[in-house]
Design an enzyme around this catalytic site. Structure first.
Site, PDB file in Angstrom:
ATOM      1  N   GLU A 194     -45.124  17.678 -17.075  1.00  0.00           N
ATOM      2  CA  GLU A 194     -44.784  18.848 -16.389  1.00  0.00           C
ATOM      3  C   GLU A 194     -45.036  20.242 -17.189  1.00  0.00           C
ATOM      4  O   GLU A 194     -45.826  21.149 -16.600  1.00  0.00           O
ATOM      5  CB  GLU A 194     -43.561  19.117 -15.747  1.00  0.00           C
ATOM      6  CG  GLU A 194     -43.023  19.999 -14.734  1.00  0.00           C
ATOM      7  CD  GLU A 194     -41.755  19.785 -14.179  1.00  0.00           C
ATOM      8  OE1 GLU A 194     -40.906  20.455 -13.983  1.00  0.00           O
ATOM      9  OE2 GLU A 194     -41.309  18.535 -13.662  1.00  0.00           O
ATOM     10  N   SER A 246     -37.102  19.404 -17.443  1.00  0.00           N
ATOM     11  CA  SER A 246     -37.866  17.912 -16.790  1.00  0.00           C
ATOM     12  C   SER A 246     -39.238  17.960 -17.625  1.00  0.00           C
ATOM     13  O   SER A 246     -40.087  18.673 -17.398  1.00  0.00           O
ATOM     14  CB  SER A 246     -37.968  17.932 -15.341  1.00  0.00           C
ATOM     15  OG  SER A 246     -36.566  17.931 -14.887  1.00  0.00           O
ATOM     16  N   ARG A 291     -43.943  21.245  -7.129  1.00  0.00           N
ATOM     17  CA  ARG A 291     -44.167  21.437  -8.618  1.00  0.00           C
ATOM     18  C   ARG A 291     -45.427  21.903  -8.702  1.00  0.00           C
ATOM     19  O   ARG A 291     -46.048  21.778  -9.949  1.00  0.00           O
ATOM     20  CB  ARG A 291     -43.599  20.492  -9.430  1.00  0.00           C
ATOM     21  CG  ARG A 291     -42.170  20.055  -9.568  1.00  0.00           C
ATOM     22  CD  ARG A 291     -41.314  21.151  -9.703  1.00  0.00           C
ATOM     23  NE  ARG A 291     -39.992  20.718  -9.667  1.00  0.00           N
ATOM     24  CZ  ARG A 291     -39.293  20.845  -8.665  1.00  0.00           C
ATOM     25  NH1 ARG A 291     -39.759  21.126  -7.404  1.00  0.00           N
ATOM     26  NH2 ARG A 291     -37.985  20.214  -8.715  1.00  0.00           N
TER      27      ARG A 291
END
Length: 352
Positions: free
Chosen positions: A347, A256, A188
């Site tokens: 995130e 998420s 990520r």
């Protein structure tokens, strides 16, 4: 050079056409972003415009510098948190088009413009029996946003099939091409997070393997009956996503909300038994498991809440505001740290 005075319009959403010396495209004051972000925040930017040509990005960058305002380039804002008033210049990526080069060889090359919808691109390629992206089906967002996050799901990441991209480098004031190594992909993570706002992506090229072979390492795909095809895997992925994740068009969310934390083996030994997966950098834990075992499903602050079906998702129950989401996320981080000694990292990117 001093910045020009910015006089508010008589009504929201006025289009500026009276300053051709600043920018040759149609620019809207108090640009409405309320239907341009997947969380469903009510938000307006000081200035905004749709980007339909790569040249528009250079114009917006020069405008933001002249006005001494930040510049943000958004796709579908599926990984962004927006304030009610964003004092910035915003470009909404709308450059469309994609092509396939299936010349003989060990791969199929797909080139897509940054404004293409990612999940739609995956579906259209799969419908043409071009495999390689089916595990990444259903991920909301645009093609241009995919490398920033190095999107990943169901056993693969974008970097597995990435070849190159084109971007406008604001520092160099020029268009450049970046290869896979240049992008510094990680879990990520990418170069674009290390240098936020510098590189504005306009086009992405992917290299899909030929002959195609299925990626079935994810537990939910291992038991698929033979024969597997790109289409059967895509259908399985979409079914599993629908069973676990709320549809952002029905219940606003950014997917998420926290990264799965990566810890050392020593840290893992000090924790109770929990799901863990080895990685090159340590051991990856399940953020959803940690949040769930703190009893936080369903927790709400205002209209921001932890989804009752998936602890990793923060949802908008109606009119959630950025402060409510931030307060809820802070409480989750504190509770998980207090119980497990592990610090979760959000995130999505917060603008403003």
């Amino acid at each position: 050079m001093s910045s020009p005075k910015l006089n508010p319009p008589t009504s929201h959403g006025r289009t500026r056409t009276d300053e051709p010396s600043i920018i040759p495209m149609r620019l809207t004051e108090y640009f409405d972003l309320s239907h341009r972000n997947s969380f469903g925040f009510s938000s307006r930017a000081r200035y905004g415009a749709e980007v339909t040509r790569a040249e528009d990005i250079r114009d917006l960058a020069r405008l933001s510098k002249r006005l001494n305002l930040p510049l943000h380039l958004l796709g579908s804002a599926s990984n962004c948190l927006l304030p009610d008033r964003l004092h910035a210049v915003v470009g909404v990526m709308a450059i469309k088009g994609w092509s396939v080069d299936d010349s003989p060889g060990d791969h199929v090359r797909v080139t897509a413009q940054a404004g293409e919808d990612w999940s739609d691109l995956v579906a259209r390629l799969t419908a043409r029996d071009i495999g390689g992206l089916e595990n990444l089906a259903g991920i909301p967002g645009t093609v241009g946003a995919a490398p920033v996050q190095n999107i990943g799901a169901y056993g693969m990441e974008l970097s597995d099939v990435f070849e190159s991209l084109q971007a406008y480098d604001r520092r160099a004031d020029s268009m450049i091409t970046l290869g896979k190594a240049d992008c510094r992909f990680g879990y990520r993570h990418s170069l674009f997070k290390d240098a936020p706002g510098r590189y504005l992506i306009t086009q992405v090229t992917l290299r899909l393997p030929r002959p195609w072979h299925p990626v079935l390492s994810y537990v939910g795909l291992r038991d698929l009956p033979a024969p597997q095809t790109p289409e059967t895997i895509l259908e399985a992925v979409l079914a599993q996503r629908a069973a676990k994740l709320p549809d952002w068009r029905v219940l606003g969310n950014v997917g998420s909300f926290f990264h799965n934390p990566i810890v050392t083996q020593e840290t893992l030994r000090s924790l109770p038994e929990m799901p863990a997966h080895p990685t090159p950098d340590g051991v990856k834990l399940s953020a959803a498991w940690l949040i769930d075992h703190c009893g936080l499903k369903g927790l709400r602050i205002g209209d921001a809440g932890i989804h009752t079906g998936h602890a990793l998702i923060i949802v908008n129950h109606g009119r959630a505001t950025l402060p409510e989401v931030q307060a809820l996320a802070d409480q989750v981080i504190r509770r998980v740290r207090a119980k497990f000694g592990v610090t979760l990292v959000p995130e999505p990117v917060t603008l403003g």
